[in-house]
Design a protein around this motif. Structure first.
Motif, PDB file in Angstrom:
ATOM      1  N   TYR A   1      26.479 104.648  22.396  1.00  0.00           N
ATOM      2  CA  TYR A   1      27.762 103.603  22.565  1.00  0.00           C
ATOM      3  C   TYR A   1      28.591 103.407  21.270  1.00  0.00           C
ATOM      4  O   TYR A   1      29.762 103.241  21.519  1.00  0.00           O
ATOM      5  N   THR A   2      28.142 103.764  20.359  1.00  0.00           N
ATOM      6  CA  THR A   2      28.845 103.360  18.985  1.00  0.00           C
ATOM      7  C   THR A   2      29.975 104.295  18.855  1.00  0.00           C
ATOM      8  O   THR A   2      31.096 103.840  18.422  1.00  0.00           O
ATOM      9  N   ARG A   3      30.239 105.453  19.277  1.00  0.00           N
ATOM     10  CA  ARG A   3      31.091 106.321  19.263  1.00  0.00           C
ATOM     11  C   ARG A   3      32.458 105.830  19.884  1.00  0.00           C
ATOM     12  O   ARG A   3      33.611 106.041  19.873  1.00  0.00           O
ATOM     13  N   TYR A   4      32.208 105.104  20.939  1.00  0.00           N
ATOM     14  CA  TYR A   4      33.220 104.288  21.648  1.00  0.00           C
ATOM     15  C   TYR A   4      33.864 103.404  20.732  1.00  0.00           C
ATOM     16  O   TYR A   4      35.087 103.154  21.234  1.00  0.00           O
ATOM     17  N   HIS A   5      33.547 102.885  19.836  1.00  0.00           N
ATOM     18  CA  HIS A   5      33.972 101.704  19.168  1.00  0.00           C
ATOM     19  C   HIS A   5      35.327 102.525  18.392  1.00  0.00           C
ATOM     20  O   HIS A   5      36.187 102.015  17.804  1.00  0.00           O
ATOM     21  N   ASP A   6      35.107 103.695  18.010  1.00  0.00           N
ATOM     22  CA  ASP A   6      35.870 104.796  17.142  1.00  0.00           C
ATOM     23  C   ASP A   6      37.252 104.862  17.886  1.00  0.00           C
ATOM     24  O   ASP A   6      38.281 105.515  17.276  1.00  0.00           O
TER      25      ASP A   6
ATOM     26  N   THR B   1      33.858 109.624  31.419  1.00  0.00           N
ATOM     27  CA  THR B   1      33.809 109.267  29.913  1.00  0.00           C
ATOM     28  C   THR B   1      32.547 109.985  29.385  1.00  0.00           C
ATOM     29  O   THR B   1      32.471 109.469  28.187  1.00  0.00           O
ATOM     30  N   GLU B   2      31.681 110.683  29.740  1.00  0.00           N
ATOM     31  CA  GLU B   2      30.597 111.555  29.111  1.00  0.00           C
ATOM     32  C   GLU B   2      31.212 112.767  28.360  1.00  0.00           C
ATOM     33  O   GLU B   2      30.816 113.756  28.859  1.00  0.00           O
ATOM     34  N   CYS B   3      31.996 112.598  27.373  1.00  0.00           N
ATOM     35  CA  CYS B   3      32.669 113.720  26.864  1.00  0.00           C
ATOM     36  C   CYS B   3      31.603 114.557  25.856  1.00  0.00           C
ATOM     37  O   CYS B   3      31.750 115.816  26.188  1.00  0.00           O
ATOM     38  N   GLN B   4      30.828 114.071  25.442  1.00  0.00           N
ATOM     39  CA  GLN B   4      29.779 114.961  24.473  1.00  0.00           C
ATOM     40  C   GLN B   4      28.964 115.706  25.612  1.00  0.00           C
ATOM     41  O   GLN B   4      28.573 116.916  25.485  1.00  0.00           O
ATOM     42  N   LEU B   5      28.598 115.098  26.564  1.00  0.00           N
ATOM     43  CA  LEU B   5      27.752 115.595  27.601  1.00  0.00           C
ATOM     44  C   LEU B   5      28.772 116.737  28.449  1.00  0.00           C
ATOM     45  O   LEU B   5      27.916 117.888  28.592  1.00  0.00           O
ATOM     46  N   ALA B   6      29.588 116.384  28.675  1.00  0.00           N
ATOM     47  CA  ALA B   6      30.663 117.238  29.480  1.00  0.00           C
ATOM     48  C   ALA B   6      30.799 118.584  28.529  1.00  0.00           C
ATOM     49  O   ALA B   6      30.873 119.894  29.027  1.00  0.00           O
ATOM     50  N   ASP B   7      31.056 118.290  27.294  1.00  0.00           N
ATOM     51  CA  ASP B   7      31.011 119.793  26.293  1.00  0.00           C
ATOM     52  C   ASP B   7      29.913 120.554  26.303  1.00  0.00           C
ATOM     53  O   ASP B   7      29.818 121.846  26.451  1.00  0.00           O
ATOM     54  N   GLN B   8      28.679 119.844  26.590  1.00  0.00           N
ATOM     55  CA  GLN B   8      27.320 120.676  26.557  1.00  0.00           C
ATOM     56  C   GLN B   8      27.291 121.519  27.962  1.00  0.00           C
ATOM     57  O   GLN B   8      27.081 122.559  27.988  1.00  0.00           O
ATOM     58  N   ILE B   9      27.761 120.700  28.994  1.00  0.00           N
ATOM     59  CA  ILE B   9      27.739 121.383  30.199  1.00  0.00           C
ATOM     60  C   ILE B   9      28.930 122.479  30.466  1.00  0.00           C
ATOM     61  O   ILE B   9      28.455 123.545  30.794  1.00  0.00           O
TER      62      ILE B   9
ATOM     63  N   ARG C   1      31.186  98.822  29.814  1.00  0.00           N
ATOM     64  CA  ARG C   1      32.075  99.381  30.543  1.00  0.00           C
ATOM     65  C   ARG C   1      33.302  99.384  29.924  1.00  0.00           C
ATOM     66  O   ARG C   1      34.306 100.321  29.965  1.00  0.00           O
ATOM     67  N   GLN C   2      33.578  98.253  29.210  1.00  0.00           N
ATOM     68  CA  GLN C   2      34.767  97.957  28.384  1.00  0.00           C
ATOM     69  C   GLN C   2      35.081  99.164  27.157  1.00  0.00           C
ATOM     70  O   GLN C   2      36.034  99.721  26.950  1.00  0.00           O
ATOM     71  N   LEU C   3      34.004  99.527  26.607  1.00  0.00           N
ATOM     72  CA  LEU C   3      33.946 100.678  25.626  1.00  0.00           C
ATOM     73  C   LEU C   3      34.082 101.914  26.334  1.00  0.00           C
ATOM     74  O   LEU C   3      34.939 102.781  25.643  1.00  0.00           O
ATOM     75  N   ARG C   4      33.490 102.200  27.365  1.00  0.00           N
ATOM     76  CA  ARG C   4      33.812 103.546  28.273  1.00  0.00           C
ATOM     77  C   ARG C   4      35.410 103.540  28.453  1.00  0.00           C
ATOM     78  O   ARG C   4      35.851 104.620  28.531  1.00  0.00           O
ATOM     79  N   MET C   5      36.027 102.704  28.851  1.00  0.00           N
ATOM     80  CA  MET C   5      37.472 102.586  29.078  1.00  0.00           C
ATOM     81  C   MET C   5      38.195 103.110  28.221  1.00  0.00           C
ATOM     82  O   MET C   5      39.386 103.820  28.404  1.00  0.00           O
ATOM     83  N   ARG C   6      37.899 103.072  26.943  1.00  0.00           N
ATOM     84  CA  ARG C   6      38.704 103.559  25.813  1.00  0.00           C
ATOM     85  C   ARG C   6      38.627 105.178  25.923  1.00  0.00           C
ATOM     86  O   ARG C   6      39.329 105.760  25.164  1.00  0.00           O
TER      87      ARG C   6
END
Length: 398
Positions: A8-13, A363-371, A204-209
């Motif tokens: 979840y830390t990556r969403y802070h950026d 919002t699972e961007c990294q996972l989507a890239d792997q898929i 949830r708020q972090l994922r909205m970013r």
């Protein structure tokens, strides 16, 4: 806890640039017109609350350029919205002075009156005005303007983290002012809905970013530049047919742009919009979607298109012939579908990048890239790809 932090830390950026203070510069009469049905601050607060957004910008009014510059000396404003008439100064000259004194400060023009062709072109071609929008009485246009400016400020850094981009190509401010609020509202509603499996409100708020960013272009050249720059992050393109190319209005610019994109990325969702229904056949030839601008259901059709093509809503499993096999409305149902889905259906969806798009919408961007990296190999070993997808889902439930 370490695994949680990494996830979840990556969403802070993301979304580092926020519009918190807005300065609206207009005559008292124009401000009265905007507030005719209620206070602007209350309207924008209501729009943000409806979308469960926590950061609600404050709108301050200045009735003249002189008072606007005095206000800017006392407070930092993230966005300046000016009306065409501000009494003591030409609005374009006002924009020039703002940019001169506060370089990089976003200046947007909002109007409720129809502008003559010369004035319209002067505003479009001005390097001191960052956008032109029409007020039709719907306060959602303010939300769209604010989010548009935030997207412009965040897209470069956020795209490096896998955040997707939707490109809207249209040179008619009256038209895009109608449908941009629909796109923004729907994107944010759906992003909030599909991230509901997050453990708590903070997550949830972090994922909205990580919601898709929406970029607006009014010329062929600007559109192509955005496509080339964000080619690995494009979620979809919504394009008009008739807009400028090489400095002149070009009646087939949208078709040419769509053809270029289809050659580079055949699976990318493209929506062609036009007032001329004859272009529907041309869109069909290019195997892209078409929307009639004169349709009485235009905004509803656009909303449905966003839901069906950007990975929101249910994942509809189909066989290679297009017959629906199963629909999954959440991750649990999705996992169940993957378990029993026939191998040819699994390969069918993988070839069209449907799996990575569905995870990216959540919002699972990294996972989507792997898929996405694995989807291309699905046809070689469907069962191995099936196990890979199930492992991905397990990661989300851990």
């Amino acid at each position: 806890m370490q695994e949680y932090d990494q996830r979840y830390t990556r969403y802070h950026d993301l979304m580092k640039y926020r519009v918190r203070e807005v300065l609206l510069v207009s005559t008292l009469y124009d401000f009265f017109v905007l507030e005719e049905d209620g206070r602007l601050s209350e309207k924008i607060f209501g729009e943000y609350m409806d979308l469960n957004l926590k950061f609600v910008p404050r709108i301050t009014h200045a009735p003249s350029a002189r008072e606007a510059f005095a206000a800017m000396e006392n407070r930092t404003y993230d966005l300046i919205i000016t009306m065409p008439h501000i009494g003591d100064m030409n609005s374009l000259e006002f924009g020039r002075l703002v940019k001169e004194i506060y370089p990089g400060k976003p200046v947007v023009m909002l109007t409720y009156e129809t502008l003559d062709t010369e004035t319209l072109n002067n505003i479009k071609n001005s390097e001191f005005i960052d956008g032109l929008f029409y007020w039709s009485g719907d306060s959602k246009i303010l939300l769209a303007i604010i989010k548009h400016i935030e997207d412009l400020g965040n897209v470069e850094e956020d795209s490096d983290q896998g955040v997707q981009v939707i490109l809207v190509v249209d040179d008619s401010p009256k038209y895009y002012s109608q449908f941009l609020p629909i796109i923004y509202t729907e994107i944010m509603k759906q992003t909030s809905y599909v991230t509901a499996y997050a453990v708590n409100d903070l997550q949830r708020q972090l994922r909205m970013r990580a919601r898709p960013k929406i970029l607006l272009a009014g010329t062929f050249e600007k559109s192509l530049a955005i496509i080339n720059k964000y080619k690995n992050n494009l979620l979809g393109i919504i394009v008009d047919v008739d807009f400028p190319k090489n400095g002149v209005q070009y009646t087939t610019a949208g078709l040419e742009l769509a053809e270029i994109v289809k050659q580079k990325n055949p699976d990318l969702p493209i929506l062609l919009q036009s007032e001329d229904t004859e272009n529907a056949a041309k869109a069909n030839d290019l195997q892209i979607s078409f929307l009639d601008k004169n349709s009485p259901n235009l905004l509803l059709d656009l909303r449905n298109y966003v839901l069906e093509n950007y990975g929101f809503g249910a994942f509809v499993f189909k066989n290679p012939q297009g017959k629906v096999v199963y629909s999954a409305y959440d991750l649990t149902e999705f996992e169940r579908g993957i378990n029993f889905l026939p191998a040819d259906s699994l390969v069918y969806h993988a070839n069209l990048r449907h799996f990575s798009r569905w995870f990216r919408a959540r919002t699972e961007c990294q996972l989507a890239d792997q898929i996405r990296a694995k989807e291309i190999d699905a046809r070689q070993d469907a069962e191995e790809f099936r196990m890979f997808l199930l492992d991905c889902i397990d990661q989300l439930f851990q």
